[in-house]
Design an enzyme around this catalytic site. Structure first.
Site, PDB file in Angstrom:
ATOM      1  N   HIS A  64     -59.065  22.776 -94.968  1.00 41.73           N
ATOM      2  CA  HIS A  64     -58.070  23.665 -95.601  1.00 41.73           C
ATOM      3  C   HIS A  64     -58.251  23.523 -97.102  1.00 41.73           C
ATOM      4  O   HIS A  64     -57.943  22.468 -97.655  1.00 41.73           O
ATOM      5  CB  HIS A  64     -56.646  23.234 -95.231  1.00 41.73           C
ATOM      6  N   HIS A 181     -55.154  25.726 -82.562  1.00 42.48           N
ATOM      7  CA  HIS A 181     -54.292  24.562 -82.832  1.00 42.48           C
ATOM      8  C   HIS A 181     -53.261  24.547 -81.712  1.00 42.48           C
ATOM      9  O   HIS A 181     -52.403  25.423 -81.640  1.00 42.48           O
ATOM     10  CB  HIS A 181     -53.622  24.714 -84.203  1.00 42.48           C
ATOM     11  N   HIS A 235     -58.847  19.519 -82.877  1.00 37.68           N
ATOM     12  CA  HIS A 235     -58.175  18.207 -83.002  1.00 37.68           C
ATOM     13  C   HIS A 235     -57.361  17.774 -81.773  1.00 37.68           C
ATOM     14  O   HIS A 235     -56.152  17.632 -81.835  1.00 37.68           O
ATOM     15  CB  HIS A 235     -57.319  18.113 -84.263  1.00 37.68           C
ATOM     16  N   ASP A 306     -60.347  18.227 -90.648  1.00 36.25           N
ATOM     17  CA  ASP A 306     -59.015  18.801 -90.881  1.00 36.25           C
ATOM     18  C   ASP A 306     -58.508  18.401 -92.270  1.00 36.25           C
ATOM     19  O   ASP A 306     -57.337  18.049 -92.438  1.00 36.25           O
ATOM     20  CB  ASP A 306     -58.029  18.385 -89.790  1.00 36.25           C
ATOM     21  N   HIS A 310     -52.274  17.630 -99.626  1.00 42.30           N
ATOM     22  CA  HIS A 310     -50.945  17.855-100.228  1.00 42.30           C
ATOM     23  C   HIS A 310     -50.814  16.830-101.352  1.00 42.30           C
ATOM     24  O   HIS A 310     -51.360  15.726-101.246  1.00 42.30           O
ATOM     25  CB  HIS A 310     -49.831  17.613 -99.199  1.00 42.30           C
TER      26      HIS A 310
HETATM   27  O1  DOR Z   1     -51.452  18.316 -90.551  1.00 44.68           O
HETATM   28  C1  DOR Z   1     -51.838  19.462 -90.657  1.00 44.68           C
HETATM   29  N1  DOR Z   1     -51.973  20.035 -91.869  1.00 44.68           N
HETATM   30  N2  DOR Z   1     -52.104  20.167 -89.569  1.00 44.68           N
HETATM   31  C2  DOR Z   1     -52.322  21.502 -89.629  1.00 44.68           C
HETATM   32  O2  DOR Z   1     -52.444  22.115 -88.595  1.00 44.68           O
HETATM   33  C3  DOR Z   1     -52.318  22.209 -90.904  1.00 44.68           C
HETATM   34  C4  DOR Z   1     -52.634  21.286 -91.999  1.00 44.68           C
HETATM   35  C5  DOR Z   1     -52.326  21.890 -93.353  1.00 44.68           C
HETATM   36  O3  DOR Z   1     -52.810  23.000 -93.609  1.00 44.68           O
HETATM   37  O4  DOR Z   1     -51.637  21.255 -94.134  1.00 44.68           O
END
Ligand code: DOR
Length: 443
Positions: A64, A181, A235, A306, A310
């Protein structure tokens, strides 16, 4: 006259199609042009790989990168810089950006943004929604598209296909393998009261429990069987899902993450707090062991990171306001090589899961093997190097990793993308030259 190449990698232990053997690799015009003993051949650039392993480039099929809309967490440049510093040569990017990648203009916008800014090759998933279900067959064939991604349960962002009727419409549209997912939205909503008013972060795995994952995986496998559509279960985290999957090997491929193979509850939550919070969650040891068994028995097709950055400020919010996700693209190779050194998987299986596997699952053209005529995407690793992973090493804009302070054995030393050395000894080299990953079914 002896042969000339653009680049020769000399004297490494190479993962060739014929097995792991000492030898040289010659690169010309961005492709692998020779494998074996290159004798007196010459090239303007020669890398000495003595004592190192020369592997096909690592493909991370789940990242991401947050652009557009969430660039305070990450962008295409910082995310792919992290990728090549970690030995990754191509990434497939997820659609839960802002706006979501749900139509042709949004996909074209990502491709435009990637030009001259990404350090490795890249393609982008299109997010499925109620509104675009019937258009997905067209969207999945556009340039730069990696395929379609479905969120069955709410995670970061607003993409969601919770009900069987819409899932049926999505699966009936198009033909490429669809990524899912798997967490059941109804059960997530029913159980949210467990954590809603505030709870210890370890409750994350209780809220999003085994049944939540199992129910969604069971539903999508049945639906996919009904319409004979190929699916890729992202996952997988539970022993129970792994028990179900062998029945569906004709239509379903399987991904696991380094996090779920490395961390476990309750220890990870006690030590890392909300840094351990992700969807689907880190679970107890019996599940981690089941994932390793599934790797050993050939039930797992690929490993993705994955990578879901953040900021630490966001992660500092009290649970459950803290967001789910952790970085991973830069640490995938070191963490998995450490597992190779610990005897949990062979080097051959590592290569299968990180290069050949993603190429096979998604039908990637010209990548995933060290083979004549393939892209010269190469990850050179020092299997004996002992290093400590730190937050400071992480190039991601959010600047942290759940593995801060962990000592590992095995480290990427050089990353080569289509013949360009883009990382050597921890330094990024040159300019970003990543381009679009190509797929058999979109040729
Ligand atoms: O923990 C996660 N973060 N799982 C997800 O499916 C999305 C991802 C995110 O984009 O932050």
């Amino acid at each position: 006259m002896s042969e000339t190449f653009d680049l020769i990698i000399r004297g490494g232990t190479c993962a060739t199609p014929n097995g792991i053997a000492q030898g040289d690799v010659g690169v010309r015009n961005g492709k692998i042009a020779a494998i074996g003993d290159l004798g007196a051949a010459s090239a303007p650039e020669v890398l000495d790989a003595k004592g190192l392993h020369v592997l096909p480039g690592v493909i991370d099929p789940q990242v991401h990168l947050r652009e557009p809309g969430l660039e305070h967490k990450e962008d295409l440049a910082t995310g792919t810089l992290g990728a090549v510093l970690g030995g990754v040569t191509a990434v497939l990017e997820m659609p839960n950006t802002k706006p979501g990648t749900t139509d042709a203009p949004a996909l074209a916008d990502k491709c435009r943004r990637a030009k001259d800014r990404v350090w490795c090759d890249i393609a982008f998933f299109v997010g499925a929604s109620r509104e675009n279900a019937e258009k997905l067959g067209e969207l999945e064939r556009l340039p730069g598209a990696a395929g379609v991604k479905i969120f069955m349960g709410s995670s970061t962002g607003s993409l969601l296909v919770p009900d069987d009727a819409t899932l049926g419409r999505v699966l009936a549209s198009g033909s490429r393998r669809v990524c899912i997912h798997c967490e059941d939205e109804d059960r997530l909503n029913e159980r949210f009261s467990l954590v809603e008013g505030g709870a210890p972060v370890a409750m994350h795995a209780e809220w999003r429990d085994v049944e939540t994952a199992l129910r969604a995986t069971r539903r999508i496998l049945k639906l996919a069987r009904g319409v004979n559509r190929r699916v890729h279960i992202l996952h997988v985290t539970t022993e129970e899902e792994m028990a179900l999957l062998p029945e569906y090997r004709d239509i379903a491929t399987v991904e696991v993450l380094p996090q779920h193979l490395t961390l476990s509850a309750p220890e990870a939550y006690e030590r890392l707090g909300t840094r351990a919070q992700m969807n689907p969650p880190i679970r107890e040891g019996r599940h981690r062991e089941a994932l390793w068994r599934a790797i050993g028995q050939g039930l797992v097709d690929c490993i993705g990171s994955d990578h879901a950055p953040h900021t630490l400020e966001e992660k500092a919010k009290p649970y459950p306001q803290s967001p789910s996700g952790m970085t991973g693209v830069q640490t995938l190779v070191p963490i998995m090589l450490d597992h190779v050194n610990a005897g949990r998987l062979s080097l051959e299986r590592f290569i299968d899961l990180t290069s050949a596997g993603p190429a096979r699952v998604f039908g990637i053209v010209g990548k995933g093997r060290l083979a004549l005529g393939y892209d010269a995407d190469i990850t050179i690793v020092d299997l004996k190097a002992r290093r400590t992973i730190t937050d400071q090493w992480i190039a991601s804009r959010c600047g942290w990793t759940p593995y801060d302070g962990m000592e590992v054995t095995g480290w990427p030393t050089t990353t080569i993308v289509r013949g360009n050395i883009v990382m050597h000894d921890g330094q990024a080299i040159g300019d970003p030259q990543g381009t679009a990953v190509r797929f058999l079914e979109a040729l």
